[in-house]
Design an enzyme around this catalytic site. Structure first.
Site, PDB file in Angstrom:
ATOM      1  CD  GLU A  83       3.131  -8.400  -5.300  1.00 30.24           C
ATOM      2  OE1 GLU A  83       2.873  -7.219  -5.013  1.00 30.24           O
ATOM      3  OE2 GLU A  83       3.804  -9.149  -4.560  1.00 30.24           O
ATOM      4  N   GLY A  88       0.826  -1.197   0.000  1.00 30.66           N
ATOM      5  CA  GLY A  88       0.000   0.000   0.000  1.00 30.66           C
ATOM      6  C   GLY A  88       0.859   1.245   0.000  1.00 30.66           C
ATOM      7  CB  CYS A 128       5.458  -4.150   0.580  1.00 29.80           C
ATOM      8  SG  CYS A 128       6.352  -2.605   0.330  1.00 29.80           S
ATOM      9  CE1 TYR A 129       0.776   0.965   5.590  1.00 28.38           C
ATOM     10  CE2 TYR A 129      -0.800  -0.843   5.467  1.00 28.38           C
ATOM     11  CZ  TYR A 129      -0.420   0.388   5.975  1.00 28.38           C
ATOM     12  OH  TYR A 129      -1.231   1.038   6.882  1.00 28.38           O
ATOM     13  CB  SER A 154     -18.563  -3.480 -27.162  1.00 26.73           C
ATOM     14  OG  SER A 154     -17.660  -4.449 -26.647  1.00 26.73           O
ATOM     15  N   GLY A 155     -18.831  -6.251 -28.982  1.00 28.70           N
ATOM     16  CA  GLY A 155     -18.063  -7.060 -29.916  1.00 28.70           C
ATOM     17  C   GLY A 155     -16.676  -7.349 -29.399  1.00 28.70           C
ATOM     18  N   GLY A 156     -16.311  -6.733 -28.261  1.00 28.42           N
ATOM     19  CA  GLY A 156     -15.022  -6.998 -27.649  1.00 28.42           C
ATOM     20  C   GLY A 156     -15.011  -8.341 -26.938  1.00 28.42           C
ATOM     21  CB  VAL A 157     -12.176 -10.296 -25.534  1.00 24.09           C
ATOM     22  CG1 VAL A 157     -12.003 -11.608 -24.768  1.00 24.09           C
ATOM     23  CG2 VAL A 157     -11.332 -10.300 -26.796  1.00 24.09           C
ATOM     24  CG  ASP A 158     -13.255  -7.602 -21.644  1.00 22.64           C
ATOM     25  OD1 ASP A 158     -12.480  -8.580 -21.732  1.00 22.64           O
ATOM     26  OD2 ASP A 158     -12.858  -6.426 -21.572  1.00 22.64           O
ATOM     27  CB  SER A 159     -19.277  -7.219 -24.082  1.00 22.40           C
ATOM     28  OG  SER A 159     -18.861  -7.125 -25.430  1.00 22.40           O
ATOM     29  CE  LYS A 196      -9.091  -7.493 -22.311  1.00 23.22           C
ATOM     30  NZ  LYS A 196     -10.418  -7.109 -22.820  1.00 23.22           N
ATOM     31  CG  HIS A 202       6.079  -5.817  -4.145  1.00 21.39           C
ATOM     32  ND1 HIS A 202       4.782  -5.632  -3.715  1.00 21.39           N
ATOM     33  CD2 HIS A 202       6.774  -4.717  -3.757  1.00 21.39           C
ATOM     34  CE1 HIS A 202       4.691  -4.467  -3.101  1.00 21.39           C
ATOM     35  NE2 HIS A 202       5.880  -3.892  -3.103  1.00 21.39           N
TER      36      HIS A 202
END
Length: 512
Positions: free
Chosen positions: A172, A57, A84-85, A224-229, A368, A170
Site C-alpha cells: 500500500e 499492526g 505483514c501482521y 470554517s472556510g476550509g476545504v473539508d467543511s 484530503k 506493504h
C-alpha cells in the site's frame, strides 16, 4: 462500465496505515470499507464483499492480548489477503509457525519472486517496503511460497484453492515499486472485482444516505472556510436543500482577514451562512492556558457553546454537520481497531457527550485528496479546493504557550507574508500545508545601529498525499530568503526566522 459497485473489506488490526490500504483500493476504483478486526465473520459475510484484507499492526501474534479477529473469515470462501501482521495471523491461525526474525527488517528491500497470482506481470526481483520484527517461519499446509528475502524466506505465500494470500511487505505504500499492480492483481484477478467505484458514485451514495438519515429538521453547518467543511456543506445542501444553515464562528484565532474572505466565498457558493464574532470570549477563556491538549479542549468546548447559542435562533435546528476526515479520527480516537491515539482533534475529541444535536459527518471516511476530487465533482472552484488545511483550534496551536491578541496579531502578519510569497512563486499548490509558528523564545538581533531582543518565527511547509505521513518541503532558497527578509522588515516584533525541516513522523505537521 455499469453494474453494482464491488466492495472489499479491510479489517483493522491497529496499523496507522489501514486507511492507506483502503485508499489504494479506492484508487483502483473498487469500493473499500474499513471495519474493526473484532467484526464477526457473519457480519463481514453479510456485506457480500469481493475480498477481505487484513491490515498490519504493532503487535506480535504470539503476544498475550494480541488482536486475533474472527478466524472464521478464512473459511467464508471470500479471498483474503494478509499484510505483514495480517499475514502472520493468517499463518498462525491455519497451523503455520511465526517467530522472531533474525534481524528487524525496516525500509526498502528486494524480494526474489518465485511466481504466484499476486506477482503476475512483474519481474523476478521486486523492490518492496518492509517493516517487521517477526516473520513466518513455516507456512501452513497447502500454501506455496511465492517470494523471499534473505531475512524473510517466506515473504509471500498463497493457497489459491482456498483464496488465501499473504505478503510480509506493504504494497500500500509508494515505496513498494509495483505495490499498486500487486493490489490490482488481488482485486481484479483473485477477487474478480470490477473498477466501478467513482467519486460521482460516492456523491450519489452519500447524498442518498444523508436524505435517509436527515428526514426532518434543519442541518446546521459549523463552517470554517476550509476545504473539508465547505465540501461537506455543499454536499449536505444538495441533499437537504433549504433545510441547511451555516454558522461561521470567528474565534479571533484565524488567519489575517480570514473572516471577511470566508463569508464572501460562502456567498459565492450560494450557502446561507451567518457570521459570529466571538473573539473576546475565546481570548478570555484561553488566558493562562499553555498546555496544548487543554488549549484544544477549551477551544472545542467554547466553540460548541457559541455555536449552540446561535443555533437556538434557528427554528427546527436538529443536526450538526462537520467536515471530519479520517486522518482527524485516527489521530484522535481508536474507532476502527487498536490504532494509537496521537492527539485530540478539534472536530472529534472536544465534543461534549450531550451535544444537543445529532451529527452528520459525510466525509468521515475520506482523505484530503478524495475530498478535493469530490469538490471538483460538485463544481466547487479550484482556488477554494486547494486552500491549505487550517486546524480547528486555529493559530492557538501555532503559538506555543499562552495565547494573547498581541501574539496572534504578530503571527497573522508573518503567516500572511509567507503564504503571499508562496502563491507568487507558484509553490503554494506544490506544498500540502504551509504556515508560520510564533515561538515562545526571543533572540538578540541588530537593526540599524540598535540591538533588538524580539520574537522568533518558524516557517513550516510539508508535502504529503494523505496527511498520515509528511515530508518537509524543499522550498527554493531564494524564496525562503524573500520570506525571511519581508517578515523581519515588515512584521514589528520579529527579528529572526527559521525553517522547520522535520518530517512526520517523528514530528507532527502542527507544532501542538
Amino acid at each position: 462500465m455499469t453494474g453494482p459497485v464491488d466492495t472489499v473489506v479491510v479489517l483493522d488490526f491497529g496499523s496507522q496505515y489501514t486507511q492507506v490500504i483502503a485508499r489504494r483500493i479506492r484508487e483502483a476504483r473498487v469500493r473499500s470499507l474499513v471495519l474493526p478486526c473484532t467484526t464477526p465473520a457473519g457480519e463481514v459475510a453479510a456485506l457480500a464483499p469481493r475480498g477481505i484484507v487484513l491490515s498490519g499492526g504493532p503487535s506480535s501474534v504470539y503476544d498475550e492480548g494480541a488482536p486475533t479477529g474472527d478466524a472464521a473469515v478464512f473459511g467464508l470462501g471470500i479471498p483474503v489477503l494478509g499484510l505483514c501482521y495480517g499475514m502472520q495471523l493468517l499463518a498462525q491461525a491455519l497451523g503455520g509457525e511465526v517467530g522472531r526474525a533474525p534481524g528487524r527488517e525496516y525500509g526498502r528491500a528486494s524480494v526474489d519472486v518465485a511466481g504466484g497470482r499476486l506477482f503476475r506481470g512483474l519481474g523476478p526481483r521486486e523492490t518492496v517496503w518492509m517493516s517487521h520484527g517477526d516473520h513466518v517461519k513455516g507456512a501452513p499446509r497447502g500454501f506455496t511460497v511465492t517470494a523471499s528475502t534473505v531475512n524473510a524466506p517466506i515473504a509471500a505465500f498463497e493457497d489459491p484453492a482456498r483464496g488465501l494470500y499473504g505478503l510480509q511487505f506493504h504494497p500500500e505504500v509508494h515505496h513498494t515499486e509495483h505495490g499498486a499492480a500487486i493490489l490490482e492483481n488481488f482485486l481484479y484477478d483473485v477477487c474478480g472485482a470490477a473498477p466501478r467505484w467513482t467519486m460521482a458514485g460516492f456523491r450519489s451514495e452519500v447524498v442518498a444516505r444523508i436524505r435517509d438519515q436527515v428526514s426532518d429538521g434543519v442541518v446546521l453547518g459549523a463552517l470554517s472556510g476550509g476545504v473539508d467543511s465547505t465540501v461537506a456543506a455543499v454536499l449536505i445542501r444538495e441533499a437537504v436543500g433549504e433545510r441547511f444553515r451555516g454558522v461561521f464562528v470567528d474565534t479571533g484565532l484565524l488567519r489575517k482577514d480570514e473572516g471577511r474572505h470566508v463569508l464572501s466565498m460562502f456567498r459565492h457558493l450560494g450557502l446561507p451562512v451567518s457570521g459570529v464574532d466571538a473573539s473576546d470570549r475565546f481570548f478570555a477563556a484561553l488566558a493562562g492556558v499553555t498546555e496544548p491538549e487543554l488549549k484544544r479542549k477549551v477551544i472545542g468546548g467554547l466553540f460548541i457553546d457559541v455555536f449552540t447559542e446561535n443555533a437556538r435562533a434557528v427554528d427546527g435546528a436538529a443536526w450538526l454537520a462537520q467536515g471530519t476526515l479520517y486522518p482527524d479520527v485516527i489521530e484522535s480516537v481508536s474507532i476502527k481497531g487498536p490504532s494509537q491515539v496521537i492527539k485530540t482533534h478539534h472536530n472529534v475529541g472536544g465534543l461534549p457527550e450531550k451535544l444537543g444535536f445529532r451529527l452528520v459527518e459525510p466525509l468521515r471516511e475520506l482523505f484530503k485528496d478524495e475530498v478535493r476530487r469530490l469538490g471538483e465533482e460538485m463544481g466547487i472552484p479550484h482556488d477554494v479546493l486547494w486552500r491549505h488545511p487550517f486546524p480547528g483550534p486555529g493559530l492557538a496551536v501555532r503559538i506555543p504557550g499562552e495565547i494573547t491578541r498581541e501574539k496572534v496579531a504578530v503571527l497573522q502578519e508573518a503567516d500572511h507574508v509567507f503564504l503571499e510569497e508562496l502563491r507568487a512563486s507558484g509553490e503554494y499548490e506544490r506544498t500540502a500545508q504551509a504556515f508560520a509558528v510564533l515561538l515562545p523564545v526571543k533572540s538578540v538581533g541588530v537593526m540599524g545601529d540598535n540591538r533588538t531582543y524580539e520574537n522568533v518565527v518558524a516557517l513550516r511547509a510539508v508535502t504529503t498525499e494523505d496527511y498520515m505521513t509528511a515530508d518537509w518541503a524543499r522550498l527554493p532558497y531564494d524564496l525562503l530568503d524573500r520570506v525571511a527578509r519581508r517578515i523581519v522588515g515588515e512584521v514589528r516584533g520579529v527579528n529572526r526566522v527559521v525553517y522547520d525541516v522535520t518530517s512526520k513522523p517523528p514530528g507532527t505537521i502542527e507544532w501542538e
